[in-house]
Structure formats: structure tokens, C-alpha cells
Design a protein around this motif. Structure first.
Motif, PDB file in Angstrom:
ATOM      1  N   SER A 125      -1.885  17.227  13.967  1.00 42.03           N
ATOM      2  CA  SER A 125      -1.906  16.064  13.044  1.00 42.03           C
ATOM      3  C   SER A 125      -0.908  15.178  14.087  1.00 42.03           C
ATOM      4  O   SER A 125      -0.133  15.587  14.767  1.00 42.03           O
ATOM      5  CB  SER A 125      -1.314  16.344  11.703  1.00 42.03           C
ATOM      6  N   GLU A 126      -0.959  13.792  13.539  1.00 42.19           N
ATOM      7  CA  GLU A 126      -0.166  12.834  14.239  1.00 42.19           C
ATOM      8  C   GLU A 126       1.624  13.421  13.978  1.00 42.19           C
ATOM      9  O   GLU A 126       2.265  12.839  15.040  1.00 42.19           O
ATOM     10  CB  GLU A 126      -0.506  11.485  13.746  1.00 42.19           C
ATOM     11  N   CYS A 139       7.281  21.213  12.869  1.00 38.85           N
ATOM     12  CA  CYS A 139       6.218  21.176  11.958  1.00 38.85           C
ATOM     13  C   CYS A 139       6.089  19.743  11.349  1.00 38.85           C
ATOM     14  O   CYS A 139       4.895  19.428  10.994  1.00 38.85           O
ATOM     15  CB  CYS A 139       6.652  21.904  10.703  1.00 38.85           C
ATOM     16  N   GLY A 140       7.173  19.000  11.639  1.00 39.27           N
ATOM     17  CA  GLY A 140       6.729  17.510  11.367  1.00 39.27           C
ATOM     18  C   GLY A 140       7.114  17.129   9.774  1.00 39.27           C
ATOM     19  O   GLY A 140       6.630  15.993   9.364  1.00 39.27           O
ATOM     20  N   ARG A 141       7.503  17.959   8.813  1.00 41.77           N
ATOM     21  CA  ARG A 141       7.705  17.633   7.572  1.00 41.77           C
ATOM     22  C   ARG A 141       8.761  16.695   7.335  1.00 41.77           C
ATOM     23  O   ARG A 141       8.454  15.562   6.443  1.00 41.77           O
ATOM     24  CB  ARG A 141       7.996  19.102   6.663  1.00 41.77           C
ATOM     25  N   CYS A 142       9.853  16.623   8.092  1.00 40.48           N
ATOM     26  CA  CYS A 142      10.813  15.475   8.128  1.00 40.48           C
ATOM     27  C   CYS A 142      10.034  14.007   8.262  1.00 40.48           C
ATOM     28  O   CYS A 142      10.670  13.046   7.671  1.00 40.48           O
ATOM     29  CB  CYS A 142      11.998  15.748   8.970  1.00 40.48           C
ATOM     30  N   LEU A 143       9.268  14.398   9.370  1.00 42.54           N
ATOM     31  CA  LEU A 143       8.643  12.988   9.757  1.00 42.54           C
ATOM     32  C   LEU A 143       7.802  12.295   8.575  1.00 42.54           C
ATOM     33  O   LEU A 143       7.613  11.210   8.488  1.00 42.54           O
ATOM     34  CB  LEU A 143       7.685  13.211  10.901  1.00 42.54           C
ATOM     35  N   LYS A 181       0.794  -1.174  -0.070  1.00 46.02           N
ATOM     36  CA  LYS A 181       0.216   0.048   0.138  1.00 46.02           C
ATOM     37  C   LYS A 181       0.930   1.210   0.072  1.00 46.02           C
ATOM     38  O   LYS A 181       2.069   1.370   0.209  1.00 46.02           O
ATOM     39  CB  LYS A 181      -0.806   0.100   1.117  1.00 46.02           C
ATOM     40  N   GLU A 182       0.333   2.271  -0.402  1.00 47.23           N
ATOM     41  CA  GLU A 182       0.870   3.649  -0.244  1.00 47.23           C
ATOM     42  C   GLU A 182      -0.011   4.710   0.333  1.00 47.23           C
ATOM     43  O   GLU A 182      -1.370   4.581   0.189  1.00 47.23           O
ATOM     44  CB  GLU A 182       1.432   3.900  -1.703  1.00 47.23           C
ATOM     45  N   ARG A 183       0.585   5.681   0.821  1.00 52.29           N
ATOM     46  CA  ARG A 183      -0.381   6.716   1.447  1.00 52.29           C
ATOM     47  C   ARG A 183      -0.029   8.319   0.918  1.00 52.29           C
ATOM     48  O   ARG A 183       1.221   8.428   0.922  1.00 52.29           O
ATOM     49  CB  ARG A 183       0.209   6.700   3.010  1.00 52.29           C
ATOM     50  N   ASP A 184      -0.951   8.625   0.684  1.00 49.83           N
ATOM     51  CA  ASP A 184      -0.692  10.020  -0.095  1.00 49.83           C
ATOM     52  C   ASP A 184      -0.710  11.095   0.978  1.00 49.83           C
ATOM     53  O   ASP A 184      -0.893  10.899   2.135  1.00 49.83           O
ATOM     54  CB  ASP A 184      -1.637  10.452  -1.051  1.00 49.83           C
ATOM     55  N   PHE A 185      -0.317  12.480   0.716  1.00 52.08           N
ATOM     56  CA  PHE A 185       0.080  13.640   1.510  1.00 52.08           C
ATOM     57  C   PHE A 185      -1.156  13.937   2.473  1.00 52.08           C
ATOM     58  O   PHE A 185      -0.694  14.110   3.469  1.00 52.08           O
ATOM     59  CB  PHE A 185       0.328  14.693   0.576  1.00 52.08           C
ATOM     60  N   HIS A 186      -2.468  13.445   1.752  1.00 55.06           N
ATOM     61  CA  HIS A 186      -3.603  13.725   2.821  1.00 55.06           C
ATOM     62  C   HIS A 186      -3.989  12.695   3.626  1.00 55.06           C
ATOM     63  O   HIS A 186      -4.837  12.605   4.384  1.00 55.06           O
ATOM     64  CB  HIS A 186      -4.836  14.213   1.715  1.00 55.06           C
ATOM     65  N   GLY A 187      -3.067  11.387   3.523  1.00 58.95           N
ATOM     66  CA  GLY A 187      -3.447  10.552   4.573  1.00 58.95           C
ATOM     67  C   GLY A 187      -4.577   9.314   3.875  1.00 58.95           C
ATOM     68  O   GLY A 187      -4.705   8.391   4.800  1.00 58.95           O
TER      69      GLY A 187
END
Lengths: 299, 356
Positions: free
Chosen positions: B140-141, B330-334, A110-116
């Protein structure tokens, strides 16, 4: 997944006990939608190995790391990863003597996009060989359903081919303008094996063929030349597209070339062994040249 | 507090567009990123304003410190060499809907570029940039801004304008004189707000701002960010860097998406008799980043380069800038590192080194 994980840990344990220096597999990431490469040298750490729905990362590229030269390595490879590995062997980039491979019958990931949102990974939707059948040891259920027929996997390419030249250019201009030149596509590609890239990132910037400035022409040059360099070698593992932080559909470029190789030059998309000359090494006088004026359209 | 009805947003933006070049979060295919407002008005582009997604793919730092910026033209005329500095033309930038973590990252960039010697390229952009912060009332998480003592729901000042995105409206307050001016110049778009709603929103914000620091369950907030600073030597010499380097791809994703990474390179684009000088982002993860002209490289190995990135943020930067840490959580690296290397994992591993 559990069957694969358990078998993976078992094989890794036996491998370390029988003298392997390092095992390359996957472990869980911080979130349920992540998975990361794992490098295990101690039996105590074996329990961290885990194959989950997101264990997409093609591990074969790590075999090129200079730190691993001369080490005895055990590595887990899915169908696509194994195809990349074979190319590395063909091009004398790795020494199979030092490498123990365990195949994974990949159930499709599976893959997950930017919006989850999650979905079946695009690369898995195109995949024709999820099981590395040639290998002696294969873990997981060998009966895996192929998600798309060999022709259907090119539907994206065909959609683009049906556009007028201007529209196609606009499409790519729009996509490639987003490039931030992080070079993740190149660095993650198991078959971008050059230790110094002539396009960018060489010992000195003045040696680079592309300019560091963020310009469409430079970005376009980078992506197109990289695709040509992979002609006849790209196994469509989808790593480049997977890692791209700005979602450039890089696989479409590679797949256009793969499709042309097969259709125009009647060569296999990927040469399986070194007895077949790749499309960049072979020249025949009657080669079709659809790109040039007056060139022959078809063989 | 003043309310702008969401169905008036486009009209309001069209009106202020006379004065400003507006950048705002826009949904394009599967992603959300900052984009020019003008482009969202073109029907065939398929772009949609997105004020709900918490974070953009890239940080808005590029509006102050562009990916590449040509600033000097030079030309050879017989024996004469002429130089011309490129002017910054066009309207001031108004960045609409950035989150407070990104707003705080501008303070970090200010420390780098506005202290003596002042970076004129940065300064001219900074002086012509207006920011409008979207107050976060949920996380967000991948969020951990409060680890760095940043208030997600925003404070009173810092940005020019702040807004709550609540039901059918955006509820604005000004954070600067410039912000006040926008609210009064375009007052026809705003309505007064009932005191109960204002009270409710402010209460929620106060609660949320104080909430996560006390939340010991958040796995991202288990280790103090001062760990590296307080235990420099032990952590510098530990094995954790090699452990991370094993899987690092040495790409530039983390540095280029990060709102506080600010390293750059200066290069020339030159033809035979003329050319341009530009600066562009560079990344400490690239092997040629510290390559010297004579061929030596003080950070030859991947683990050294990785260590540099985190030591810069959490040790060297605070050493030079009055203990200010160069991360805003910000969590962008995560979310974006293809092999899951992120600053909270570094803190967790460093914590392990200290506890051993």
C-alpha cells in the motif's frame, strides 16, 4: 481551494510583517488525502500554507497550548472552528486581544475511511454555519450550500432513539468496546480545555476517576462523562469522531445531548455568549426529567 | 506447497477451532481489524472475514501483550493476606492472516520480554500462540517495511504457516514443525499444487521481496533508518522535536496502534479487603508517563516525550539489542496520526538536520 490558499498566504504574510509572532493554518500532508496544522513564524515558510479538501483539523484548540501564551497569534478558522473559538472566549480560556482571526468560508470538506474511500465529511454534512459571518475578514466564496436541514442533521440520533433500550445498549456496548483509550478524542477537542483531566491522565493515576484497565464499564464512563461535560458547549465540530482510530461514533453521543438541550430545555444547543446560562449551570424547578422514574417528560 | 480452496476456508477454520482460538482480519463497518472467528459466524453481527485488506487497524500485538491483563488476585482475611496468580486458561491462540511486518514485530517484542528476566505473562501467551502469515505480493502507499529489511512476501521460517492469497485459493507452506503438523492433521482440506503455480508464486515473492530496496522513488524510503543512531547528538539537540511537538496532540494513537511499542504500567484495582493487580499499556506521549511520586517529571515538555518515542525505536533499542531497530514499517502511524506525525517524517526532518 486555490482562492483560499492564496488569500491565506497573503494574510499570513501581512500578519507577520505587522508584528504577529506566529500564524496557525494548514499545510499539505504526505498524501493527497492528508492535511496537517502548520505553525508559521518565518515569512520564508509562508508558501507551505495550503488549504485542501482534507483541511478538517479544527485549529482553535491549539490556542490553549501553553507555549503560545502571551504570543501574538494569527489563526485561520472555518465556521465550526470559529464556534469553538467563541466558546473558548466565553470561558475565558483565550485572550482575544492577542489573537487575529481570519475566517474561512468553508466549502465543505472530505474524509477518507480506513479502506481509502472518500466522501463528504460527516461533520460537514451536519454543518449549518460553514461561514463565520461575524468576522471582519472572510476568505473564500461566501455562498456555501448547506448539505442538510437543521432537523435532518439529527437523523442519526433519531434512528438510535427509535431503538428499544436493550438494543440501544447493545449498540453502544459494541461501539464503545472498541475503545483503546488513547484519549485522542479528548486531546483534540478544542473545548476539553482542562489542563488536568479528572477522568484520566492526571498527575498521578490514583487521582483519576476512571481505572486504566480496559473494561467496558470504564470506557463507557469515560465517554459518557466527557459528553456531559460538553453539554451546552459542544459545537459539533466533529474533531473527536474524526480522530478516533477505531471509528467510535462519538458525535452521536454529543448530538443526542445537543438535541435534548434544545428540545427538552428550550435552550440553544450552544450558548453564544455568557449571558445565557448553560444547561449544567441552570436549574428550574419544572425542568423535565425524562430519565428518572415519575419525572416529567416534557416542559 | 498445499492449496486450500477459498470456499473451504470456513470449514477448515471450523475444524481447527476444536484446537485453537482463531483470530483473523474481519471487516466491521468501515474498518478491518482482528476479531474472533466465532463472532463471524453470528449472523446478526455483520462481520465478514477480510483476507484482502493489507493491514488491520490495530496491530495483533494485543494477543501477546493485551491492552490490560489482570494477573494477581489478593485478599485480606483478618491479619492474613492471600495472593493468587491467575492462570491462563483456554485454547492456544491461532492468529490467521497477519502480515510479515507484524510477524517481525513479534521478534522485537520477544527481545524485550523473553530475555532475562523473562516476563512470565508474555511467555505463557507467546508459547501458546500460532501465527499464519499472509504473504504480501503488493504494497500500500503507506508501506515501508523494506526500509527495515523486512521481506513483505515472507521468508521460509519465523511464522508457523505462510500462505499466498492467489485467485480461488490459499497456498500454504509450513514455517515450523507446528505448522507441518497442522497441514498433515487436516490434510483432507488441502490439495496438491501444480508445479507451475508454485514456481510462479515463489518467483513473484522473490522479486517482490527484493524490489523496493532498489526503488529510490518511494518517498517513504528516502532516508536510512540508521540516521538517528549515527547522528544521535546533533539530532537529539535539533529543533525538529519542537517543530513536531507544536502540532502533536499527545494522544496514544501511535503508541497503541504500533506493533512494537511495548511500554506498560502496573496498577491495582482494589476494593476494601481484596483486589486485583493488572498491567496495562501506557504511552510515553502521556504527560504522567514519567511523573515521579515526588512530583518531578524528567520529560515535562511534549517535545521531550516525542523525541523519546523515536529515540527509543531508532537509538536506545538498537543500542541495547544488537543494532536491531524497533520499527517494522507497517505504516500504521502514517495512516492514523490525526496530525500526520510519523516515523518517515522524523527521518526526513533528521536528514535535513544532517545535510544542513
Amino acid at each position: 481551494m486555490e482562492i483560499i490558499t492564496n488569500a491565506m498566504r497573503q494574510l499570513a504574510r501581512e500578519g507577520l510583517e505587522n508584528g504577529l509572532d506566529i500564524i496557525i493554518g494548514w499545510e499539505d500532508g504526505r498524501f493527497e488525502w492528508q492535511s496537517k496544522p502548520a505553525f508559521i513564524t518565518e515569512i520564508n515558510d509562508i508558501e507551505s500554507l495550503n488549504f485542501n479538501n482534507y483541511s478538517l483539523k479544527n485549529l482553535s484548540g491549539y490556542l490553549l497550548k501553553k507555549e503560545l501564551k502571551d504570543k501574538k497569534i494569527g489563526i485561520f478558522l472555518k465556521g465550526c472552528d470559529y464556534k469553538a473559538y467563541k466558546q473558548l472566549v466565553n470561558y475565558n480560556q483565550v485572550d482575544p486581544e492577542n489573537i487575529q482571526i481570519w475566517g474561512i468560508a468553508c466549502p465543505g470538506l472530505k474524509e477518507r475511511d480506513f479502506h481509502g474511500n472518500t466522501s463528504n465529511a460527516e461533520r460537514c454534512q451536519r454543518c449549518q454555519e460553514p461561514v463565520p459571518e461575524e468576522l471582519e475578514t472572510i476568505i473564500g466564496k461566501k455562498e456555501v450550500a448547506i448539505q442538510n436541514s437543521p432537523e435532518d442533521k439529527y437523523q442519526d440520533v433519531k434512528k438510535l432513539e427509535s431503538l428499544a433500550t436493550d438494543e440501544r445498549f447493545d449498540y453502544w456496548k459494541d461501539q464503545i468496546s472498541d475503545c483503546i483509550r488513547c484519549y485522542a478524542c479528548r486531546n483534540t477537542c478544542p473545548l476539553c480545555e482542562c489542563t488536568t483531566c479528572m477522568l484520566a491522565g492526571g498527575d498521578s493515576n490514583s487521582d483519576d476517576w476512571i481505572d486504566s484497565a480496559k473494561e467496558f464499564s470504564q470506557d463507557f464512563f469515560f465517554h459518557s462523562i466527557r459528553a456531559f461535560h460538553q453539554a451546552g458547549r459542544c459545537v459539533d465540530c466533529g474533531e473527536c469522531e474524526e480522530v478516533c482510530p477505531v471509528d467510535i461514533p462519538i458525535s452521536k453521543i454529543n448530538n443526542k445531548i445537543r438535541h435534548d438541550i434544545e428540545n427538552l430545555y428550550e435552550m440553544p444547543e450552544v450558548a453564544d455568549d455568557d449571558s445565557v446560562m448553560g444547561p449544567l449551570l441552570d436549574f428550574r424547578e419544572d425542568d423535565p426529567e425524562p430519565g428518572s422514574k415519575g419525572g416529567k417528560e416534557n416542559a | 506447497m498445499l492449496k486450500l480452496d477459498k470456499n473451504k476456508l470456513q470449514d477448515f477454520l471450523k475444524a481447527i477451532e476444536e484446537e485453537y482460538q482463531i483470530q483473523l482480519p474481519v471487516k466491521k463497518a468501515d474498518q478491518t481489524d482482528f476479531c474472533n472467528f466465532e463472532d463471524t459466524l453470528k449472523p446478526n453481527k455483520g462481520l465478514e472475514i477480510d483476507l484482502n485488506t493489507r493491514l488491520s487497524v490495530k496491530s495483533p500485538k494485543s494477543y501477546l501483550f493485551p491492552r490490560s491483563e489482570s494477573y494477581l488476585e489478593f485478599k485480606k482475611d483478618n491479619e492474613r493476606l492471600d495472593f493468587k496468580l491467575k492462570e491462563l486458561t483456554g485454547k492456544a491462540n491461532l492468529i490467521f492472516g497477519i502480515r510479515n511486518c507484524d510477524q517481525e514485530s513479534f521478534k522485537i517484542l520477544d527481545k524485550v520480554f523473553l530475555q532475562e528476566p523473562v516476563d512470565q505473562l508474555y511467555k505463557r501467551r507467546r508459547n501458546s500462540t500460532i501465527t499464519v502469515v499472509a504473504r504480501c505480493l503488493e504494497q500500500s502507499e503507506t508501506c515501508f517495511c523494506q526500509l527495515f529489511e523486512i521481506e513483505p512476501a515472507g521468508s521460509e521460517t519465523g511464522a508457523d504457516l505462510y500462505y499466498y492469497n492467489y485467485n480461488d485459493g490459499l497456498y500454504f507452506t509450513a514455517g515450523s514443525d507446528q505448522g507441518e503438523l497442522i497441514l498433515s492433521d487436516y490434510s483432507q482440506y488441502f490439495k496438491s499444487v501444480e508445479p507451475e503455480i508454485e514456481k510462479k508464486l515463489n518467483q513473484e515473492a522473490n522479486q517482490f521481496n527484493g524490489k523496493i530496496t532498489a526503488d529510490s522513488d518511494n518517498p517513504l524510503m528516502q532516508n536510512k533508518p540508521e540516521l538517528l543512531y549515527d547522528n544521535k547528538e546533533a539530532i537529539f539537540n535539533s529543533d525538529i522535536w519542537q517543530e513536531l511537538a507544536n502540532r502533536c496532540l499527545e494522544c496514544g494513537i501511535c503508541t497503541y496502534l504500533c506493533p512494537t511499542c511495548h511500554c506498560y504500567d502496573i496498577q491495582d484495582y482494589s476494593a476494601d479487603q481484596s483486589g486485583e493487580r493488572y498491567r496495562c499499556w501506557d504511552s510515553c506521549l502521556f504527560s504522567n508517563f514519567t511523573e515521579m511520586a515526588h512530583g518531578d517529571n524528567p520529560r515535562e515538555e511534549t517535545y521531550q516525550r516525542l523525541r523519546q518515542r523515536f529515540f527509543h525505536k531508532l537509538v536506545y533499542f538498537p543500542e541495547e539489542q544488537e543494532e536491531s531497530l524497533a520499527c517494522v514499517g507497517c505504516g500504521r502511524c502514517l495512516g492514523s496520526c490525526p496530525v500526520n506525525i510519523d516515523i518517515t517524517e522524523v527521518l526526513a526532518l533528521a536528514g535535513g538536520v544532517i545535510n544542513d
